[in-house]
Design an enzyme around this catalytic site. Structure first.
Site, PDB file in Angstrom:
ATOM      1  N   HIS A   1      13.228 -11.445 -11.838  1.00 13.90           N
ATOM      2  CA  HIS A   1      14.671 -12.306 -12.043  1.00 13.90           C
ATOM      3  C   HIS A   1      14.977 -10.442 -11.964  1.00 13.90           C
ATOM      4  CE1 HIS A   1      13.222 -10.018 -16.146  1.00 13.90           C
ATOM      5  NE2 HIS A   1      12.339  -9.439 -15.398  1.00 13.90           N
TER       6      HIS A   1
ATOM      7  N   CYS B   1      21.269 -11.938 -13.518  1.00  9.93           N
ATOM      8  CA  CYS B   1      20.560 -13.553 -13.908  1.00  9.93           C
ATOM      9  C   CYS B   1      20.946 -14.193 -12.783  1.00  9.93           C
ATOM     10  CB  CYS B   1      19.640 -12.976 -15.027  1.00  9.93           C
ATOM     11  SG  CYS B   1      21.102 -13.919 -15.630  1.00  9.93           S
TER      12      CYS B   1
ATOM     13  N   HIS C   1      19.426 -15.752 -20.188  1.00 15.36           N
ATOM     14  CA  HIS C   1      18.963 -15.834 -19.412  1.00 15.36           C
ATOM     15  C   HIS C   1      17.813 -16.066 -18.500  1.00 15.36           C
ATOM     16  CE1 HIS C   1      17.626 -11.847 -17.655  1.00 15.36           C
ATOM     17  NE2 HIS C   1      16.374 -12.034 -16.901  1.00 15.36           N
TER      18      HIS C   1
END
Length: 350
Positions: free
Chosen positions: A325, A265, A313
């Site tokens: 993402h 990520c 994240h």
């Protein structure tokens, strides 16, 4: 001036990092196959398995971010160590040259005036010539004293560089140990998740995949898109980063990777903004502080959306209420609703 250290070949660092990521991915797969198969608990539904796997993925992602941070620290320590080793090599050469120069001066002084000056003057057949030589020797003596002090200072600097290099090497070894521990942590969680998925029937695996997708859309339900400004990118660099992130859609997730063909990520954010000429920190926790925080209602394409309380994240807002993402292992870079999970902050890189 030539260094005593052998310099690395161009591209070797990048290639080594790519090889390391590939090796870790292979190792994670091998661990999943080599470890006894985990089974879903009796009566456990695909939805229950999806929840368990989702938790494992979140834990693995947090461990991945810690691994990435340790890797970034190791890279910095290696660069610092290389610089210190270069400094020490140059310092040793300087000390050697000074010693040679002092040896030459001492030899000249001995040959020209190696006994008592008063006696030498009394015995000299040409006192004026002797006094000229004595004055020259006095200048040599003063120069020698100056060079001795310079030599002492050079040796102190050399000892300092060597001491700092030793400390950096010791810290690097500690960080390497941390990297190994994080690697085992990530691989263990991913292997457990994979074994759970493998324990399902083909039909249940299909339902499992749909459950994971449902969890994302369910998290985003009720999110008010009217809160978003609908404005364009804040800068040309942000626009370039958005274009790069969009171009990465469809690329596989791979933990520890910053592209160009696989990403985790935070690695996707690093890669996208690199295309815009902006160097982002490696981890989502560090990216949290990599720019100005803005309210979600003022989000613009290119802003980083940091998720969860532990900032484990990150996605890039690309407009229209969506982020791009790298979701989790086994998934590919994709679009999802910006409210897919709890938002910690929105950061606009400088």
């Amino acid at each position: 001036m030539a260094s005593h250290r052998r310099t690395s070949q161009p591209g070797r660092t990048t290639a080594a990092r790519t090889s390391r990521v590939a090796a870790l991915s292979v190792a994670a797969t091998a661990a999943a196959l080599a470890t006894p198969t985990a089974q879903a608990a009796p009566g456990e539904t695909p939805a229950d398995v999806a929840s368990r796997v989702d938790r494992l993925y979140q834990q693995a992602e947090k461990a991945t971010e810690q691994y990435d941070a340790a890797g970034e620290r190791a890279d910095k320590l290696r660069a610092d160590l290389n610089d210190l080793q270069d400094e020490a090599a140059r310092g040793q050469e300087r000390v050697n040259r000074m010693r040679d120069g002092l040896g030459s001066l001492a030899g000249a002084q001995y040959r020209s005036g190696g006994f008592d000056p008063a006696l030498a003057l009394m015995l000299s057949s040409d006192p004026d010539s002797y006094l000229d030589r004595a004055e020259a020797l006095d200048r040599i003596s003063n120069r020698q004293l100056t060079q001795l002090e310079e030599l002492r200072e050079a040796k102190r600097a050399l000892d300092q560089h060597r001491s700092e290099a030793t400390a950096k090497l010791n810290e690097l070894n500690r960080v390497r140990a941390t990297l190994r521990a994080r690697k085992r942590d990530v691989q263990g969680k991913l292997a457990t998740a994979q074994r759970l998925v493998n324990s399902l029937s083909a039909a249940d695996r299909a339902r499992f995949a749909s459950r994971l997708a449902e969890r994302t859309s369910r998290s985003a339900r009720g999110f008010d898109l009217s809160d978003l400004s609908g404005l364009g990118p804040a800068s040309g660099r942000a626009a370039a980063a958005v274009a790069a992130a969009r171009a990465a859609v469809g690329a596989p997730y791979a933990w520890g990777s910053t592209g160009p063909s696989t990403f985790d990520c935070s690695g996707l954010m690093v890669w996208s903004y690199r295309h815009a000429g902006v160097a982002l920190p490696r981890t989502s926790q560090a990216q949290l502080g990599a720019g100005q925080h803005v309210p979600l209602g003022q989000a613009r394409p290119g802003d980083l959306v940091i998720y969860r309380n532990d900032a484990s994240h990150v996605g890039m807002y690309v407009g229209g209420g969506q982020v791009v993402h790298a979701p989790y292992p086994g998934a590919r870079v994709r679009y999802d609703p910006v409210g897919m999970m709890p938002i910690a902050a929105v950061t606009r890189p400088a």
